[in-house]
Design an enzyme around this catalytic site. Structure first.
Site, PDB file in Angstrom:
ATOM      1  NE  ARG A  83       1.115  -9.007   3.218  1.00 51.19           N
ATOM      2  CZ  ARG A  83       0.323  -7.733   3.647  1.00 51.19           C
ATOM      3  NH1 ARG A  83       0.534  -6.820   2.990  1.00 51.19           N
ATOM      4  NH2 ARG A  83      -0.660  -7.908   4.343  1.00 51.19           N
ATOM      5  CD  GLU A  90      -5.773 -11.344   4.511  1.00 49.31           C
ATOM      6  OE1 GLU A  90      -6.872 -11.469   3.816  1.00 49.31           O
ATOM      7  OE2 GLU A  90      -5.554 -10.077   4.885  1.00 49.31           O
ATOM      8  CG  ASN A 106      -3.494  -9.851   2.173  1.00 47.41           C
ATOM      9  OD1 ASN A 106      -4.293  -9.307   2.226  1.00 47.41           O
ATOM     10  ND2 ASN A 106      -2.396 -10.290   2.540  1.00 47.41           N
ATOM     11  CB  SER A 159       0.273  -2.518   0.480  1.00 43.36           C
ATOM     12  OG  SER A 159      -0.312  -2.601   1.857  1.00 43.36           O
ATOM     13  CE  LYS A 188     -10.057 -11.722   5.578  1.00 40.90           C
ATOM     14  NZ  LYS A 188      -9.808 -10.826   4.589  1.00 40.90           N
ATOM     15  CE  LYS A 239      -9.842 -13.867   9.727  1.00 40.50           C
ATOM     16  NZ  LYS A 239      -8.370 -13.957   9.182  1.00 40.50           N
ATOM     17  CD  GLU A 292      -9.013  -9.366   1.351  1.00 43.77           C
ATOM     18  OE1 GLU A 292      -7.880  -9.100   1.832  1.00 43.77           O
ATOM     19  OE2 GLU A 292      -9.596 -10.265   1.310  1.00 43.77           O
ATOM     20  N   GLY A 293      -8.638  -5.226   4.061  1.00 45.38           N
ATOM     21  CA  GLY A 293      -8.226  -3.945   4.500  1.00 45.38           C
ATOM     22  C   GLY A 293      -8.016  -3.443   5.799  1.00 45.38           C
ATOM     23  NE  ARG A 333       1.306  -6.652   7.941  1.00 50.64           N
ATOM     24  CZ  ARG A 333       0.049  -6.764   7.481  1.00 50.64           C
ATOM     25  NH1 ARG A 333      -0.962  -6.113   7.331  1.00 50.64           N
ATOM     26  NH2 ARG A 333      -0.639  -8.217   7.530  1.00 50.64           N
TER      27      ARG A 333
HETATM   28  P1  ADP Z   1      -8.011  -8.304   6.246  1.00 55.03           P
HETATM   29  O1  ADP Z   1      -8.333  -8.652   4.742  1.00 55.03           O
HETATM   30  O2  ADP Z   1      -8.789  -7.099   6.423  1.00 55.03           O
HETATM   31  O3  ADP Z   1      -6.420  -7.731   6.295  1.00 55.03           O
HETATM   32  P2  ADP Z   1      -7.263 -10.169   7.923  1.00 55.03           P
HETATM   33  O4  ADP Z   1      -7.801 -11.718   7.970  1.00 55.03           O
HETATM   34  O5  ADP Z   1      -6.040 -10.254   7.668  1.00 55.03           O
HETATM   35  O6  ADP Z   1      -8.210  -9.387   7.003  1.00 55.03           O
HETATM   36  O7  ADP Z   1      -7.541  -9.910   9.426  1.00 55.03           O
HETATM   37  C1  ADP Z   1      -7.037  -8.564   9.840  1.00 55.03           C
HETATM   38  C2  ADP Z   1      -6.082  -8.631  10.970  1.00 55.03           C
HETATM   39  O8  ADP Z   1      -7.094  -9.286  12.250  1.00 55.03           O
HETATM   40  C3  ADP Z   1      -5.090  -9.454  10.989  1.00 55.03           C
HETATM   41  O9  ADP Z   1      -3.915  -8.475  10.697  1.00 55.03           O
HETATM   42  C4  ADP Z   1      -4.799 -10.017  12.394  1.00 55.03           C
HETATM   43  O10 ADP Z   1      -4.266  -8.820  13.071  1.00 55.03           O
HETATM   44  C5  ADP Z   1      -6.225 -10.141  12.831  1.00 55.03           C
HETATM   45  N1  ADP Z   1      -6.546 -11.560  12.761  1.00 55.03           N
HETATM   46  C6  ADP Z   1      -7.100 -12.107  11.607  1.00 55.03           C
HETATM   47  N2  ADP Z   1      -7.459 -13.278  11.799  1.00 55.03           N
HETATM   48  C7  ADP Z   1      -6.947 -13.569  13.015  1.00 55.03           C
HETATM   49  C8  ADP Z   1      -6.821 -14.928  13.590  1.00 55.03           C
HETATM   50  N3  ADP Z   1      -7.717 -15.961  13.169  1.00 55.03           N
HETATM   51  N4  ADP Z   1      -6.384 -14.735  14.763  1.00 55.03           N
HETATM   52  C9  ADP Z   1      -5.965 -13.692  15.363  1.00 55.03           C
HETATM   53  N5  ADP Z   1      -5.809 -12.626  14.899  1.00 55.03           N
HETATM   54  C10 ADP Z   1      -6.324 -12.436  13.636  1.00 55.03           C
HETATM   55 MG    MG Z   2      -4.925  -9.040   6.443  1.00 56.52          MG
END
Ligand code: ADP
Ligand code: MG
Length: 475
Positions: A125, A144, A146, A151, A306, A365, A369-370, A451
């Site tokens: 996803r 990102e 996944n 899920s 990442k 970051k 994940e999660g 979401r």
């Molecule tokens: P995870 O693997 O924990 O899901 P993500 O990279 O998807 O990591 O980041 C988790 C959440 O943080 C995302 O769902 C989003 O809400 C927020 N987020 C992540 N990257 C950004 C970004 N570059 N700008 C704004 N919000 C972000």
């Molecule tokens: Mg995410």
């Protein structure tokens, strides 16, 4: 939500009534989740959190995301087959990040063994936010990809009917008719079924590798039941079960509890906490070494880190994966936000300076994940000040912060009061592909997931209790 001419009280009563209708409709449509108190029992369950109204998404950006998906599928697949790239991209990370290092050591180990059968199944996803620039233009930016345990494909298949009904009751028939069909559960199951068929044994099962705590079981069940509809047997097992009853025969066929496993579908194994003992790691290795189809295999799991995402954003890297496809490169690159290395050296030093000078413009970051792991704002300075002079900083990457346009909505969550909040949305696009040997036999975009969360939260998904399920209303 126009408020013109309606008194606040009437409006509040209307919304309250609509909220009740919405919850019942979610329950009737199977948008379900187990409760916090009894996460492993289906005796008393509740609705999965969702928005009262669908959220606006510009049509062209929505289609841009869908159209990129089969290319992202191919990209992930090609990365997974590029040992030199993975080795180089992750070399600094695995020196300081124990979790990635462990995954990588499994990868190296299986790389050295001859692979008997090569059927690859990817269910991923790709997540995006819509970035609002100061000049008012909006663009699609990837958050990102996944590649493991992506899920909500199951529940997202049931939410369109919920919003359709709510909008009708709210006297918004036109909008109700605009809610898109969506069935990622069927598409994900199609990929699993294809891999199972290619494995070629009627008796062999698809094994969902699941967590100890299974609040989100209904999301799995939709995919699971799609497989049963095709007469494909499914079992659900934990790492512990694989430790205790798993084995390989001389042809490296995987048996768990006496049943031959054709496909292992990982809905677990993406976080360090999932590996509760050394035995869990041994179980992961056993599965990787087997000739069962792994979704994902270890190299595809690593392709979703990442650090790899950041390395892909370097000039010229996508071209290595798509040497004769400038349009594909441009299409994927257009969705990349600024991503910056924290490797030791001048380039990494510049990243540190940039982040310390304007922390609000970035997200820091780690390789996790999660949800709930990223670092924002002033906290970035706190963390970077501590690690900037050591290799520890290479456990992180830095990313431009995306600024979506906030929209007012109501988040329905068991036990929470119904009140309007300013919200941000994240669009996910599901991809499914199957490759045997060198031939892609399936490569599809199989649906979407919207979401939405309150602006008050920087981070976190639905499972983390922050975001809720939603549907796009194309504008
Ligand atoms: P995870 O693997 O924990 O899901 P993500 O990279 O998807 O990591 O980041 C988790 C959440 O943080 C995302 O769902 C989003 O809400 C927020 N987020 C992540 N990257 C950004 C970004 N570059 N700008 C704004 N919000 C972000
Ligand atoms: Mg995410």
């Amino acid at each position: 939500m126009s408020t013109s001419g309606i008194s606040e009280d009437v409006l509040r009563d209307d919304i309250k009534g609509l909220g009740e209708v919405a919850k019942d409709t979610a329950l009737l449509n199977g948008v379900l989740m187990r409760t916090k108190d009894t996460p492993n029992s289906s005796e008393v369950v509740s609705y999965a959190p969702f928005t009262l109204f669908p959220s606006p998404v510009p049509k062209s950006l929505f289609h841009q995301a869908l159209e990129a998906q089969t290319h992202f599928n191919r990209l992930v697949d090609r990365i997974s087959q590029s040992p030199d790239f993975l080795e180089e991209a992750l070399s600094s990370t695995i020196k300081v990040d124990d979790f990635t290092a462990r995954l990588f050591s499994i990868y190296r180990q299986v790389q050295q063994e001859p692979q008997t059968l090569s059927i690859v199944l990817g269910l991923n996803r790709s997540d995006y936010m819509l970035d609002q620039s100061p000049d008012g233009t909006t663009s699609l930016k990837q958050i990102e990809i996944n590649t493991i345990a992506a899920s909500f494909g199951g529940l997202a298949s049931r939410t369109p009917d919920v919003h359709r009904h709510i909008l009708k009751v709210a006297n918004r028939l036109e909008e109700s008719r605009q809610i898109l069909d969506n069935n990622p559960a069927a598409g994900l199951a199609k990929g699993l079924a294809k891999a199972w068929e290619l494995y070629g044994s009627e008796r062999a099962v698809v094994m969902f590798l699941v967590e100890d705590v299974q609040r989100n079981i209904y999301d799995h069940r939709y995919v699971e039941n799609e497989l049963w509809l095709r007469d494909i047997p499914v079992i659900r097992r934990k790492f512990e079960d694989v430790c205790q009853t798993g084995s390989l025969d001389k042809n490296k066929r995987l048996f768990v509890g006496g049943q031959e496993v054709a496909v292992v579908y990982f809905r677990n194994g993406y976080m360090p906490q999932n590996y509760t003992s050394e035995q869990s790691w041994e179980a992961r290795l056993l599965m990787e070494r087997s000739c069962a189809v792994k979704c994902p295999d270890i190299s595809t799991h690593l392709a979703g880190t990442k650090k790899v995402q950041q390395e892909l954003a370097r000039p010229g890297v996508l071209e290595r994966f798509f040497p004769n496809e400038p349009e594909t490169v441009a299409q994927l690159q257009a969705t990349f936000a600024g991503l910056y290395t924290l490797d030791m050296g001048d380039e990494g030093d510049r990243t540190v300076d940039m982040a310390l000078a304007a922390p609000d413009r970035y997200v820091l970051k780690p390789q996790r994940e999660g949800g709930g792991n990223n670092i924002y704002g002033q906290d970035i300075c706190g963390v970077l000040e501590g690690v900037k002079d050591s290799t520890e900083r290479t456990a992180y990457i830095l990313m431009d912060k995306i600024h979506p346009q906030p929209v007012s909505n109501y988040l329905l969550r068991p036990g929470a009061p119904l009140q309007p909040s300013q919200c941000l949305s994240e669009l996910g696009v599901f991809g499914a592909y199957v490759r045997t040997g060198r031939e892609m036999v399936m490569n599809e975009c199989v649906g979407h997931l919207l979401r939405t969360k309150s602006c008050a939260h920087e981070d976190g998904g639905v499972a983390a209790g922050v975001a809720v399920l939603d549907n796009p209303l194309l504008i």
